[in-house]
Design a protein around this motif. Structure first.
Motif, PDB file in Angstrom:
ATOM      1  N   ASP A  90       0.717  19.337 -17.399  1.00  0.00           N
ATOM      2  CA  ASP A  90       1.225  19.081 -18.743  1.00  0.00           C
ATOM      3  C   ASP A  90       2.594  18.415 -18.613  1.00  0.00           C
ATOM      4  OD1 ASP A  90       2.335  19.138 -21.307  1.00  0.00           O
ATOM      5  OD2 ASP A  90       1.429  21.081 -21.782  1.00  0.00           O
ATOM      6  N   PRO A  91       2.751  17.162 -19.006  1.00  0.00           N
ATOM      7  CA  PRO A  91       4.027  16.474 -18.842  1.00  0.00           C
ATOM      8  C   PRO A  91       5.167  17.126 -19.629  1.00  0.00           C
ATOM      9  CG  PRO A  91       2.538  15.154 -20.182  1.00  0.00           C
ATOM     10  CD  PRO A  91       1.753  16.308 -19.652  1.00  0.00           C
ATOM     11  N   ARG A  92       4.850  17.932 -20.616  1.00  0.00           N
ATOM     12  CA  ARG A  92       5.909  18.618 -21.369  1.00  0.00           C
ATOM     13  C   ARG A  92       6.681  19.591 -20.481  1.00  0.00           C
ATOM     14  NH1 ARG A  92       1.882  20.121 -26.176  1.00  0.00           N
ATOM     15  NH2 ARG A  92       0.743  20.626 -24.276  1.00  0.00           N
ATOM     16  N   THR A  93       6.026  20.168 -19.482  1.00  0.00           N
ATOM     17  CA  THR A  93       6.699  21.055 -18.525  1.00  0.00           C
ATOM     18  C   THR A  93       7.728  20.267 -17.726  1.00  0.00           C
ATOM     19  OG1 THR A  93       4.695  22.389 -18.380  1.00  0.00           O
ATOM     20  CG2 THR A  93       6.310  22.665 -16.618  1.00  0.00           C
ATOM     21  N   THR A  94       7.381  19.072 -17.308  1.00  0.00           N
ATOM     22  CA  THR A  94       8.314  18.213 -16.577  1.00  0.00           C
ATOM     23  C   THR A  94       9.495  17.845 -17.460  1.00  0.00           C
ATOM     24  OG1 THR A  94       6.515  17.345 -15.222  1.00  0.00           O
ATOM     25  CG2 THR A  94       8.527  16.029 -15.324  1.00  0.00           C
ATOM     26  N   ALA A  95       9.229  17.503 -18.705  1.00  0.00           N
ATOM     27  CA  ALA A  95      10.311  17.152 -19.634  1.00  0.00           C
ATOM     28  C   ALA A  95      11.260  18.332 -19.831  1.00  0.00           C
ATOM     29  CB  ALA A  95       9.731  16.695 -20.971  1.00  0.00           C
ATOM     30  N   ALA A  96      10.717  19.526 -19.979  1.00  0.00           N
ATOM     31  CA  ALA A  96      11.554  20.718 -20.168  1.00  0.00           C
ATOM     32  C   ALA A  96      12.429  20.958 -18.940  1.00  0.00           C
ATOM     33  CB  ALA A  96      10.678  21.936 -20.453  1.00  0.00           C
ATOM     34  N   ALA A  97      11.863  20.804 -17.738  1.00  0.00           N
ATOM     35  CA  ALA A  97      12.641  20.997 -16.508  1.00  0.00           C
ATOM     36  C   ALA A  97      13.747  19.956 -16.407  1.00  0.00           C
ATOM     37  CB  ALA A  97      11.714  20.912 -15.296  1.00  0.00           C
ATOM     38  N   MET A  98      13.489  18.740 -16.844  1.00  0.00           N
ATOM     39  CA  MET A  98      14.516  17.690 -16.823  1.00  0.00           C
ATOM     40  C   MET A  98      15.676  18.053 -17.751  1.00  0.00           C
ATOM     41  SD  MET A  98      12.049  14.334 -16.831  1.00  0.00           S
ATOM     42  CE  MET A  98      13.356  13.121 -16.823  1.00  0.00           C
ATOM     43  N   ARG A  99      15.362  18.616 -18.895  1.00  0.00           N
ATOM     44  CA  ARG A  99      16.394  18.985 -19.862  1.00  0.00           C
ATOM     45  C   ARG A  99      17.260  20.136 -19.368  1.00  0.00           C
ATOM     46  NH1 ARG A  99      12.120  17.654 -23.478  1.00  0.00           N
ATOM     47  NH2 ARG A  99      12.700  15.776 -24.630  1.00  0.00           N
ATOM     48  N   GLU A 100      16.712  20.988 -18.518  1.00  0.00           N
ATOM     49  CA  GLU A 100      17.443  22.151 -18.017  1.00  0.00           C
ATOM     50  C   GLU A 100      18.359  21.821 -16.844  1.00  0.00           C
ATOM     51  OE1 GLU A 100      14.587  25.156 -17.114  1.00  0.00           O
ATOM     52  OE2 GLU A 100      13.865  25.261 -19.179  1.00  0.00           O
ATOM     53  N   LYS A 101      18.233  20.635 -16.246  1.00  0.00           N
ATOM     54  CA  LYS A 101      19.067  20.270 -15.098  1.00  0.00           C
ATOM     55  C   LYS A 101      20.523  20.087 -15.498  1.00  0.00           C
ATOM     56  CE  LYS A 101      15.771  18.022 -12.066  1.00  0.00           C
ATOM     57  NZ  LYS A 101      15.372  16.785 -11.418  1.00  0.00           N
ATOM     58  N   PRO A 102      21.433  20.636 -14.690  1.00  0.00           N
ATOM     59  CA  PRO A 102      22.854  20.430 -14.974  1.00  0.00           C
ATOM     60  C   PRO A 102      23.226  18.954 -14.825  1.00  0.00           C
ATOM     61  CG  PRO A 102      22.520  22.021 -13.178  1.00  0.00           C
ATOM     62  CD  PRO A 102      21.187  21.468 -13.547  1.00  0.00           C
ATOM     63  N   GLY A 103      24.210  18.518 -15.590  1.00  0.00           N
ATOM     64  CA  GLY A 103      24.679  17.139 -15.498  1.00  0.00           C
ATOM     65  C   GLY A 103      23.844  16.150 -16.268  1.00  0.00           C
ATOM     66  N   ARG A 104      22.921  16.656 -17.048  1.00  0.00           N
ATOM     67  CA  ARG A 104      22.073  15.782 -17.864  1.00  0.00           C
ATOM     68  C   ARG A 104      22.929  15.122 -18.932  1.00  0.00           C
ATOM     69  NH1 ARG A 104      19.914  17.360 -22.494  1.00  0.00           N
ATOM     70  NH2 ARG A 104      18.484  15.911 -23.420  1.00  0.00           N
ATOM     71  N   SER A 105      22.769  13.825 -19.112  1.00  0.00           N
ATOM     72  CA  SER A 105      23.552  13.105 -20.146  1.00  0.00           C
ATOM     73  C   SER A 105      22.947  13.302 -21.501  1.00  0.00           C
ATOM     74  CB  SER A 105      23.604  11.616 -19.885  1.00  0.00           C
ATOM     75  OG  SER A 105      23.713  11.315 -18.548  1.00  0.00           O
ATOM     76  N   VAL A 147       0.859  -1.180   0.000  1.00  0.00           N
ATOM     77  CA  VAL A 147       0.000   0.000   0.000  1.00  0.00           C
ATOM     78  C   VAL A 147       0.895   1.229   0.000  1.00  0.00           C
ATOM     79  CG1 VAL A 147      -1.781   1.292   1.242  1.00  0.00           C
ATOM     80  CG2 VAL A 147      -1.810  -1.212   1.290  1.00  0.00           C
ATOM     81  N   ILE A 148       0.598   2.184  -0.879  1.00  0.00           N
ATOM     82  CA  ILE A 148       1.323   3.446  -0.900  1.00  0.00           C
ATOM     83  C   ILE A 148       0.329   4.598  -0.901  1.00  0.00           C
ATOM     84  CG2 ILE A 148       3.343   2.496  -2.086  1.00  0.00           C
ATOM     85  CD1 ILE A 148       2.336   3.910  -4.654  1.00  0.00           C
ATOM     86  N   LEU A 149       0.771   5.732  -0.381  1.00  0.00           N
ATOM     87  CA  LEU A 149       0.047   6.987  -0.510  1.00  0.00           C
ATOM     88  C   LEU A 149       0.853   7.833  -1.478  1.00  0.00           C
ATOM     89  CD1 LEU A 149      -0.761   7.772   3.251  1.00  0.00           C
ATOM     90  CD2 LEU A 149      -2.161   6.519   1.584  1.00  0.00           C
ATOM     91  N   VAL A 150       0.189   8.437  -2.444  1.00  0.00           N
ATOM     92  CA  VAL A 150       0.916   9.183  -3.476  1.00  0.00           C
ATOM     93  C   VAL A 150       0.129  10.430  -3.878  1.00  0.00           C
ATOM     94  CG1 VAL A 150      -0.064   7.768  -5.341  1.00  0.00           C
ATOM     95  CG2 VAL A 150       2.068   8.973  -5.725  1.00  0.00           C
ATOM     96  N   ASP A 151       0.869  11.528  -4.063  1.00  0.00           N
ATOM     97  CA  ASP A 151       0.250  12.757  -4.552  1.00  0.00           C
ATOM     98  C   ASP A 151      -0.138  12.591  -6.011  1.00  0.00           C
ATOM     99  OD1 ASP A 151       0.224  14.688  -2.461  1.00  0.00           O
ATOM    100  OD2 ASP A 151       2.388  14.956  -2.679  1.00  0.00           O
ATOM    101  N   GLY A 152      -1.256  13.198  -6.383  1.00  0.00           N
ATOM    102  CA  GLY A 152      -1.632  13.271  -7.782  1.00  0.00           C
ATOM    103  C   GLY A 152      -0.946  14.466  -8.428  1.00  0.00           C
ATOM    104  N   VAL A 153      -1.371  14.810  -9.607  1.00  0.00           N
ATOM    105  CA  VAL A 153      -0.827  15.989 -10.293  1.00  0.00           C
ATOM    106  C   VAL A 153      -1.859  17.105 -10.214  1.00  0.00           C
ATOM    107  CG1 VAL A 153       0.643  14.634 -11.832  1.00  0.00           C
ATOM    108  CG2 VAL A 153      -1.669  15.200 -12.550  1.00  0.00           C
ATOM    109  N   PRO A 154      -1.397  18.350 -10.304  1.00  0.00           N
ATOM    110  CA  PRO A 154      -2.341  19.463 -10.225  1.00  0.00           C
ATOM    111  C   PRO A 154      -3.245  19.506 -11.460  1.00  0.00           C
ATOM    112  CG  PRO A 154      -0.118  20.259 -10.671  1.00  0.00           C
ATOM    113  CD  PRO A 154      -0.016  18.787 -10.445  1.00  0.00           C
TER     114      PRO A 154
END
Length: 115
Positions: free
Chosen positions: A100-115, A89-96
């Motif tokens: 838009d998952p594209r926002t998450t993808a963009a933030a991932m690309r902006e992180k330093p050290g990304r391969s 059993v887990i408790l997990v937050d939903g999304v607001p």
């Protein structure tokens, strides 16, 4: 933001306590705004392995989900299930709203050290 309690119930030993648990659970959910979205239902595994039954509860937020799980009323009936059903059993937050998952993808690309 909604939060969820997700259970994967793998091993079930039939026992009258399980029916008692199911009968008693809704009154423990009501004070926290909890409701069933999935309760067993037919599953179709399309990737990986998933054995057992799935249960998904929705709450208004993580505070309510945690409040329900830790409540005295729920803790009182919990052994009716756990003595006869093994699972996770887990408790997990939903999304607001309007996530838009594209926002998450963009933030991932902006992180330093990304391969």
């Amino acid at each position: 933001m909604a939060a969820y309690a997700l259970a994967r119930l793998r091993v079930r030993r039939e026992h009258p306590d399980i029916a008692d648990y199911i009968e008693l659970i809704q009154p423990t959910l009501d004070p926290f705004g909890g409701r069933f979205l999935i309760h067993g239902g037919r599953s179709e595994v399309v990737e990986g392995q998933w054995e057992g039954d799935t249960v998904l509860l929705e709450f208004p937020g993580m505070k309510e989900a945690r409040g329900w799980y830790e409540s005295e009323e729920y803790r009182e009936i919990l052994p009716l299930r756990t003595r006869h059903i093994e699972g996770d059993v887990i408790l997990v937050d939903g999304v607001p709203p309007h996530y838009d998952p594209r926002t998450t993808a963009a933030a991932m690309r902006e992180k330093p050290g990304r391969s």
